[in-house]
Design a protein around this motif. Structure first.
Motif, PDB file in Angstrom:
ATOM      1  N   LEU A   1       0.821  -1.239  -0.120  1.00 15.98           N
ATOM      2  CA  LEU A   1      -0.090  -0.200   0.004  1.00 15.98           C
ATOM      3  C   LEU A   1       0.992   1.378   0.024  1.00 15.98           C
ATOM      4  CD1 LEU A   1      -2.514  -1.171   2.643  1.00 15.98           C
ATOM      5  CD2 LEU A   1      -3.092  -0.833   0.094  1.00 15.98           C
ATOM      6  N   LYS A   2       1.888   1.066   0.983  1.00 19.93           N
ATOM      7  CA  LYS A   2       2.740   2.384   0.854  1.00 19.93           C
ATOM      8  C   LYS A   2       3.391   2.820  -0.591  1.00 19.93           C
ATOM      9  CE  LYS A   2       5.597   2.268   4.321  1.00 19.93           C
ATOM     10  NZ  LYS A   2       6.405   1.973   5.568  1.00 19.93           N
ATOM     11  N   ASN A   3       3.715   1.948  -1.370  1.00 15.03           N
ATOM     12  CA  ASN A   3       4.283   2.121  -2.529  1.00 15.03           C
ATOM     13  C   ASN A   3       3.394   2.358  -3.812  1.00 15.03           C
ATOM     14  OD1 ASN A   3       7.035   1.643  -1.799  1.00 15.03           O
ATOM     15  ND2 ASN A   3       6.460  -0.777  -1.544  1.00 15.03           N
ATOM     16  N   GLN A   4       2.022   2.342  -3.470  1.00 18.20           N
ATOM     17  CA  GLN A   4       0.956   2.518  -4.534  1.00 18.20           C
ATOM     18  C   GLN A   4       0.993   4.213  -4.493  1.00 18.20           C
ATOM     19  OE1 GLN A   4      -2.587   1.056  -3.485  1.00 18.20           O
ATOM     20  NE2 GLN A   4      -2.084  -1.024  -3.733  1.00 18.20           N
ATOM     21  N   ASP A   5       0.377   4.502  -5.772  1.00 15.66           N
ATOM     22  CA  ASP A   5       0.123   5.851  -5.981  1.00 15.66           C
ATOM     23  C   ASP A   5      -0.902   6.498  -4.797  1.00 15.66           C
ATOM     24  OD1 ASP A   5      -2.121   7.811  -7.740  1.00 15.66           O
ATOM     25  OD2 ASP A   5       0.169   8.403  -7.771  1.00 15.66           O
TER      26      ASP A   5
ATOM     27  N   LEU B   1      -2.917  12.720   5.187  1.00 10.44           N
ATOM     28  CA  LEU B   1      -2.848  11.439   6.104  1.00 10.44           C
ATOM     29  C   LEU B   1      -4.062  10.542   5.784  1.00 10.44           C
ATOM     30  CD1 LEU B   1      -2.014  13.202   9.427  1.00 10.44           C
ATOM     31  CD2 LEU B   1      -0.369  11.532   8.167  1.00 10.44           C
ATOM     32  N   LYS B   2      -3.674   9.178   5.587  1.00 11.59           N
ATOM     33  CA  LYS B   2      -4.527   8.151   5.698  1.00 11.59           C
ATOM     34  C   LYS B   2      -4.183   7.024   6.714  1.00 11.59           C
ATOM     35  CE  LYS B   2      -5.475   8.492   0.864  1.00 11.59           C
ATOM     36  NZ  LYS B   2      -5.831   7.592  -0.564  1.00 11.59           N
ATOM     37  N   ILE B   3      -5.385   6.792   7.336  1.00 14.13           N
ATOM     38  CA  ILE B   3      -5.381   5.814   8.381  1.00 14.13           C
ATOM     39  C   ILE B   3      -5.755   4.359   7.664  1.00 14.13           C
ATOM     40  CG2 ILE B   3      -6.554   4.953  10.658  1.00 14.13           C
ATOM     41  CD1 ILE B   3      -7.644   7.917  10.709  1.00 14.13           C
ATOM     42  N   VAL B   4      -4.684   3.555   8.022  1.00 12.36           N
ATOM     43  CA  VAL B   4      -4.816   2.174   7.561  1.00 12.36           C
ATOM     44  C   VAL B   4      -4.757   1.211   8.429  1.00 12.36           C
ATOM     45  CG1 VAL B   4      -3.616   0.601   5.964  1.00 12.36           C
ATOM     46  CG2 VAL B   4      -3.312   3.010   5.492  1.00 12.36           C
ATOM     47  N   LYS B   5      -6.040   0.092   8.527  1.00 14.05           N
ATOM     48  CA  LYS B   5      -5.995  -1.032   9.474  1.00 14.05           C
ATOM     49  C   LYS B   5      -6.063  -2.016   8.660  1.00 14.05           C
ATOM     50  CE  LYS B   5      -8.509  -2.696  13.311  1.00 14.05           C
ATOM     51  NZ  LYS B   5      -9.755  -2.492  14.126  1.00 14.05           N
ATOM     52  N   ILE B   6      -4.923  -2.995   8.908  1.00  8.15           N
ATOM     53  CA  ILE B   6      -5.076  -4.342   8.124  1.00  8.15           C
ATOM     54  C   ILE B   6      -5.332  -5.474   9.177  1.00  8.15           C
ATOM     55  CG2 ILE B   6      -3.457  -5.842   7.057  1.00  8.15           C
ATOM     56  CD1 ILE B   6      -1.739  -3.357   6.148  1.00  8.15           C
ATOM     57  N   ILE B   7      -6.212  -6.443   8.904  1.00 10.67           N
ATOM     58  CA  ILE B   7      -6.463  -7.303   9.766  1.00 10.67           C
ATOM     59  C   ILE B   7      -6.239  -8.593   8.814  1.00 10.67           C
ATOM     60  CG2 ILE B   7      -8.282  -8.607  10.926  1.00 10.67           C
ATOM     61  CD1 ILE B   7      -9.821  -6.203  11.493  1.00 10.67           C
TER      62      ILE B   7
ATOM     63  N   VAL C   1      -4.596 -10.953  13.497  1.00 15.35           N
ATOM     64  CA  VAL C   1      -3.867 -10.130  13.944  1.00 15.35           C
ATOM     65  C   VAL C   1      -4.330  -8.783  13.186  1.00 15.35           C
ATOM     66  CG1 VAL C   1      -2.100 -10.612  12.355  1.00 15.35           C
ATOM     67  CG2 VAL C   1      -1.303  -9.524  14.682  1.00 15.35           C
ATOM     68  N   ALA C   2      -4.074  -7.654  14.037  1.00 12.97           N
ATOM     69  CA  ALA C   2      -4.423  -6.395  13.365  1.00 12.97           C
ATOM     70  C   ALA C   2      -3.104  -5.248  13.411  1.00 12.97           C
ATOM     71  CB  ALA C   2      -5.690  -5.634  14.047  1.00 12.97           C
ATOM     72  N   ILE C   3      -3.030  -4.649  12.259  1.00 12.19           N
ATOM     73  CA  ILE C   3      -2.090  -3.680  12.213  1.00 12.19           C
ATOM     74  C   ILE C   3      -2.413  -2.254  11.819  1.00 12.19           C
ATOM     75  CG2 ILE C   3       0.222  -2.958  11.084  1.00 12.19           C
ATOM     76  CD1 ILE C   3       0.649  -5.934  10.482  1.00 12.19           C
ATOM     77  N   SER C   4      -2.434  -1.186  12.485  1.00 11.47           N
ATOM     78  CA  SER C   4      -2.631   0.144  12.144  1.00 11.47           C
ATOM     79  C   SER C   4      -1.579   1.108  12.128  1.00 11.47           C
ATOM     80  CB  SER C   4      -3.871   0.496  13.305  1.00 11.47           C
ATOM     81  OG  SER C   4      -4.912  -0.400  13.608  1.00 11.47           O
ATOM     82  N   THR C   5      -1.753   1.989  11.238  1.00  8.76           N
ATOM     83  CA  THR C   5      -0.782   2.788  10.953  1.00  8.76           C
ATOM     84  C   THR C   5      -1.475   4.333  10.340  1.00  8.76           C
ATOM     85  OG1 THR C   5       1.580   3.251  10.323  1.00  8.76           O
ATOM     86  CG2 THR C   5       0.035   2.261   8.735  1.00  8.76           C
ATOM     87  N   TYR C   6      -0.654   5.325  10.143  1.00  7.38           N
ATOM     88  CA  TYR C   6      -0.894   6.306   9.403  1.00  7.38           C
ATOM     89  C   TYR C   6       0.073   6.219   8.132  1.00  7.38           C
ATOM     90  CZ  TYR C   6      -3.716   8.643  13.002  1.00  7.38           C
ATOM     91  OH  TYR C   6      -4.743   8.883  13.898  1.00  7.38           O
ATOM     92  N   LEU C   7      -0.450   6.701   7.004  1.00  8.17           N
ATOM     93  CA  LEU C   7       0.500   6.999   5.643  1.00  8.17           C
ATOM     94  C   LEU C   7       0.315   8.602   5.391  1.00  8.17           C
ATOM     95  CD1 LEU C   7      -0.467   4.162   3.224  1.00  8.17           C
ATOM     96  CD2 LEU C   7       1.224   4.162   4.995  1.00  8.17           C
ATOM     97  N   TYR C   8       1.368   8.863   5.102  1.00 10.97           N
ATOM     98  CA  TYR C   8       1.421  10.492   4.799  1.00 10.97           C
ATOM     99  C   TYR C   8       2.101  10.759   3.299  1.00 10.97           C
ATOM    100  CZ  TYR C   8       3.460  15.140   5.154  1.00 10.97           C
ATOM    101  OH  TYR C   8       3.558  16.482   4.866  1.00 10.97           O
ATOM    102  N   ASN C   9       1.145  11.620   2.551  1.00  7.22           N
ATOM    103  CA  ASN C   9       1.400  11.955   1.288  1.00  7.22           C
ATOM    104  C   ASN C   9       2.276  13.088   1.535  1.00  7.22           C
ATOM    105  OD1 ASN C   9       1.371  12.097  -1.455  1.00  7.22           O
ATOM    106  ND2 ASN C   9      -0.593  13.384  -1.368  1.00  7.22           N
ATOM    107  N   GLN C  10       3.537  12.794   0.832  1.00  6.00           N
ATOM    108  CA  GLN C  10       4.607  13.842   0.797  1.00  6.00           C
ATOM    109  C   GLN C  10       4.594  14.693  -0.266  1.00  6.00           C
ATOM    110  OE1 GLN C  10       8.696  12.708   1.397  1.00  6.00           O
ATOM    111  NE2 GLN C  10       7.988  11.286   2.991  1.00  6.00           N
ATOM    112  N   PRO C  11       4.643  15.908  -0.086  1.00  3.69           N
ATOM    113  CA  PRO C  11       4.377  16.729  -1.259  1.00  3.69           C
ATOM    114  C   PRO C  11       5.312  16.668  -2.592  1.00  3.69           C
ATOM    115  CG  PRO C  11       4.905  18.325   0.647  1.00  3.69           C
ATOM    116  CD  PRO C  11       4.942  16.625   0.882  1.00  3.69           C
TER     117      PRO C  11
END
Length: 104
Positions: free
Chosen positions: A42-46, A75-81, A94-104
């Motif tokens: 997900l982090k490597n997607q547009d 910012l996008k909030i990502v929750k993966i189960i 198991v769950a993983i949660s994080t924020y993704l940041y869109n750099q300008p």
């Protein structure tokens, strides 16, 4: 003889519990790695294509929810189960949660 049977029974039950714990720990580790791999994908997607979805990774079902952070459009909030069914038919996850940041 009776004491010997009790001791042997106790050892067998202890070994059974140990095998179950090892099996669960291994699956938990594999599920966590699967979730982390999805997060990297997900982090490597547009930025505009990072959306909610689901897929299967071997014996694991992965479901991810992506929501826009209400405080920042960057910012996008990502929750993966990641879930699986264990050897005894119990559903585990198991769950993983994080924020993704869109750099300008």
């Amino acid at each position: 003889v009776f004491i010997g049977v009790i001791v042997v029974t106790g050892i067998v039950l202890s070994m059974s519990t140990s095998v179950r714990a090892n099996f669960f720990a291994r699956k938990l580790r594999q599920a966590t790695v699967s979730g982390e791999e999805k997060l990297e994908e997900l982090k490597n997607q547009d930025w505009s294509t990072i959306t909610s979805g689901s897929d299967t990774d071997g014996s694991f079902d992965r479901e991810w929810e992506v929501t826009q952070d209400p405080t920042s459009s960057r910012l996008k909030i990502v929750k993966i189960i990641v879930s699986w069914t264990d050897f005894w038919g119990n559903k585990r996850s198991v769950a993983i949660s994080t924020y993704l940041y869109n750099q300008p």
